[in-house]
Write an enzyme that holds these catalytic residues in place. Structure first.
Site, PDB file in Angstrom:
ATOM      1  N   ILE A  13       0.844  -1.204   0.000  1.00  0.00           N
ATOM      2  CA  ILE A  13       0.000   0.000   0.000  1.00  0.00           C
ATOM      3  C   ILE A  13       0.877   1.252   0.000  1.00  0.00           C
ATOM      4  CG2 ILE A  13      -1.955   1.180   1.074  1.00  0.00           C
ATOM      5  CD1 ILE A  13      -2.693  -1.416   2.471  1.00  0.00           C
ATOM      6  N   LEU A  36      12.990  -2.450   4.309  1.00  0.00           N
ATOM      7  CA  LEU A  36      13.118  -3.494   3.271  1.00  0.00           C
ATOM      8  C   LEU A  36      13.159  -4.889   3.892  1.00  0.00           C
ATOM      9  CD1 LEU A  36      15.548  -1.823   0.672  1.00  0.00           C
ATOM     10  CD2 LEU A  36      13.054  -1.912   0.641  1.00  0.00           C
ATOM     11  N   THR A 135      -6.299  -1.122  10.384  1.00  0.00           N
ATOM     12  CA  THR A 135      -7.082  -2.185   9.747  1.00  0.00           C
ATOM     13  C   THR A 135      -8.428  -2.374  10.445  1.00  0.00           C
ATOM     14  OG1 THR A 135      -7.123  -4.600   9.531  1.00  0.00           O
ATOM     15  CG2 THR A 135      -5.692  -3.744  11.198  1.00  0.00           C
ATOM     16  N   ASP A 136      -9.377  -2.934   9.722  1.00  0.00           N
ATOM     17  CA  ASP A 136     -10.667  -3.283  10.334  1.00  0.00           C
ATOM     18  C   ASP A 136     -10.538  -4.490  11.266  1.00  0.00           C
ATOM     19  OD1 ASP A 136     -10.223  -5.220   8.387  1.00  0.00           O
ATOM     20  OD2 ASP A 136     -12.197  -5.033   7.438  1.00  0.00           O
ATOM     21  N   GLU A 137      -9.390  -5.194  11.182  1.00  0.00           N
ATOM     22  CA  GLU A 137      -9.249  -6.415  11.991  1.00  0.00           C
ATOM     23  C   GLU A 137      -9.191  -6.114  13.491  1.00  0.00           C
ATOM     24  OE1 GLU A 137      -6.709  -9.437  10.356  1.00  0.00           O
ATOM     25  OE2 GLU A 137      -6.863  -8.580   8.356  1.00  0.00           O
ATOM     26  N   TYR A 161      -1.539 -10.286  14.936  1.00  0.00           N
ATOM     27  CA  TYR A 161      -1.452  -9.113  14.042  1.00  0.00           C
ATOM     28  C   TYR A 161      -2.474  -8.061  14.445  1.00  0.00           C
ATOM     29  CZ  TYR A 161      -2.648  -6.225   9.986  1.00  0.00           C
ATOM     30  OH  TYR A 161      -2.972  -5.157   9.166  1.00  0.00           O
ATOM     31  N   LYS A 165      -1.898  -4.222  15.941  1.00  0.00           N
ATOM     32  CA  LYS A 165      -2.412  -3.012  15.284  1.00  0.00           C
ATOM     33  C   LYS A 165      -3.349  -2.253  16.234  1.00  0.00           C
ATOM     34  CE  LYS A 165      -1.860  -1.743  11.594  1.00  0.00           C
ATOM     35  NZ  LYS A 165      -0.798  -0.873  10.989  1.00  0.00           N
ATOM     36  N   ASN A 191      -7.210  -4.805   1.380  1.00  0.00           N
ATOM     37  CA  ASN A 191      -6.828  -4.186   0.106  1.00  0.00           C
ATOM     38  C   ASN A 191      -6.387  -5.250  -0.890  1.00  0.00           C
ATOM     39  OD1 ASN A 191      -5.395  -0.913   0.563  1.00  0.00           O
ATOM     40  ND2 ASN A 191      -6.944  -1.877   1.822  1.00  0.00           N
TER      41      ASN A 191
END
Ligand code: NAD
Ligand code: TYD
Length: 361
Positions: A13, A36, A135-137, A161, A165, A191
């Site tokens: 993204i 990276l 995120t919506d999570e 995860y 977040k 996404n």
């Protein structure tokens, strides 16, 4: 907005956003800080619209002295924070890096920005912004008849995860509330689009189908996500940075509710049309049900009302049109695809993740 620090701008993204920002804002300079990791790739930054307004810095957001130096050297007035470990399956097999990057890294960024903007008063606070991409999570999993996630839905993250977040969202909000930092947050749904690393559902299925490999569906494949083309997400982010109210959160989503199996079937039908002489057609025959993801969230859905009403944002692409564009992008960009697929890190991940689940066709 003149000097923008983008973190994680070599990832999926982030790299799409860097291109979008350089295209949309002719006066902006972008400082792109990215460690990276396996997910970041300088090839994602080929063909920038204005390379002279972009500078890449290889470095870690957990490195406070580096962030400190970049903020002052480039007189950063806007931070757009994408850098994260982003894959749920990796967080299940190894959560510790998620704690480090997503929580400690976000804290480091916030604290350095606070020192520069609030303590040293480098700018008027009306002229700066730290925007956090989430995120919506963080909201957990919905039942079939539950209303979609709104900005007031209680946090109930289920995977490491999502928990990392959620934690970073709380830190961002707390820095806004306690120190008056001008922050904003977008909580976006899944996404898809160009340059997505093929550990995630959509690019994995496109590339496996093209190469005649199994299409591994976790469990019954009836899980539901709300899918958004990455370009629409980029537009929402820029809209919030420019016109969103400091301190606010905006939910962003595509407004669709396909099951995973429907997504994979759609990809297969596009490939049947676009590559009619493929030895693997009909691609649907490659679908295999494999062991389910532990703690697999059943359904996500986003209520977009706030960003639609307040900032006049809405997605341009339907799932059908966005998915077709995405399949076409992967077909056109075989150099990028081969570079990722031939990387031993990628092969190692596929072996590790997919040798665990026993096939239960
Ligand atoms: P990605 O995994 O493709 O890219 C992450 C980037 O961050 C990579 O370039 C990586 O090198 C970099 N990075 C990782 N750790 C770093 C560190 N410690 N310091 C500096 N750079 C580091 O992820 P993505 O899919 O582009 O997601 C970007 C952001 O958007 C993440 O914060 C993610 O939580 C959020 N998000 C993603 C989705 C999605 O569907 N992909 C949906 C909603 C929100
Ligand atoms: P993913 O792209 O990993 O995103 P997220 O877990 O953040 O939603 O997965 C999307 C959905 O696809 C999710 O329900 C898990 C499922 N999935 C599979 O069925 N098989 C796979 O190989 C992968 C990677 C995902």
């Amino acid at each position: 907005m003149q000097s923008v620090l983008v973190t994680g701008g070599a990832g999926f993204i982030g790299s799409n956003f860097v291109k979008y920002l350089l295209r949309e804002e002719s006066d902006v300079h972008v400082i792109n800080l990215d460690a990276l990791t396996y997910a970041g790739n300088l090839e994602n930054l080929n063909d920038l619209p204005a390379p002279e307004r972009h500078e890449f810095i290889k470095g870690n957001i957990c490195d406070g002295p580096l962030v400190h130096r970049l903020l002052r050297e480039y007189k950063i007035d806007t931070i757009v924070h994408f850098a994260a470990e982003s894959h749920v399956d990796r967080s299940i097999l190894g959560p510790s890096q998620f704690i480090q990057t997503n929580i400690v890294g976000t804290f480091t960024l916030l604290d350095e920005a606070k020192k520069f903007w609030v303590d040293e008063e480098a700018f008027s606070l009306a002229d700066v912004r730290l925007h956090h991409i989430s995120t919506d999570e963080v909201y957990g999993s919905l039942g079939p008849d539950d209303p979609p996630f709104s900005e007031t839905t209680p946090y109930a993250p289920n995977s490491p995860y999502a928990a990392s977040k959620a934690s970073s969202d709380h830190l961002v909000r707390a820095y806004g509330h306690t120190y008056g930092m001008p922050i904003s947050i977008t909580n976006c749904s899944n996404n898809y689009g160009p340059l997505q690393y093929p550990e995630k559902l959509i690019p994995l299925m496109i590339l496996n189908a093209l190469t005649g490999k199994d299409l591994p569906i976790y469990g019954d494949g009836q899980q539901i996500r709300d899918w958004l083309l990455v370009e629409d997400h980029c537009e929402a982010i820029l809209r919030v940075i420019k016109d969103g109210i400091p301190g606010e959160t905006y939910n962003v989503g595509g407004g669709n509710q396909p099951t995973n199996i429907e997504i994979v079937e759609l990809i297969c039908s596009f490939l049947d049309e676009l590559v009619p002489d493929s030895p693997h057609a009909p691609h649907i025959s490659l679908i295999r049900h494999v062991a389910d993801r532990p703690g697999h969230d059943r359904r996500y859905a986003i209520d977009n009302t706030k960003i639609r009403r307040e900032l006049d944002w809405q997605p341009h692409d339907s799932l059908q049109s966005g998915l077709l564009k995405t399949v076409e992008w992967y077909l056109r960009n075989s150099n990028w695809v081969l570079m990722v697929l031939n990387n031993p890190t990628f092969k190692g991940w596929i072996d590790r993740n997919y040798s665990i689940g026993s096939l239960n066709e």
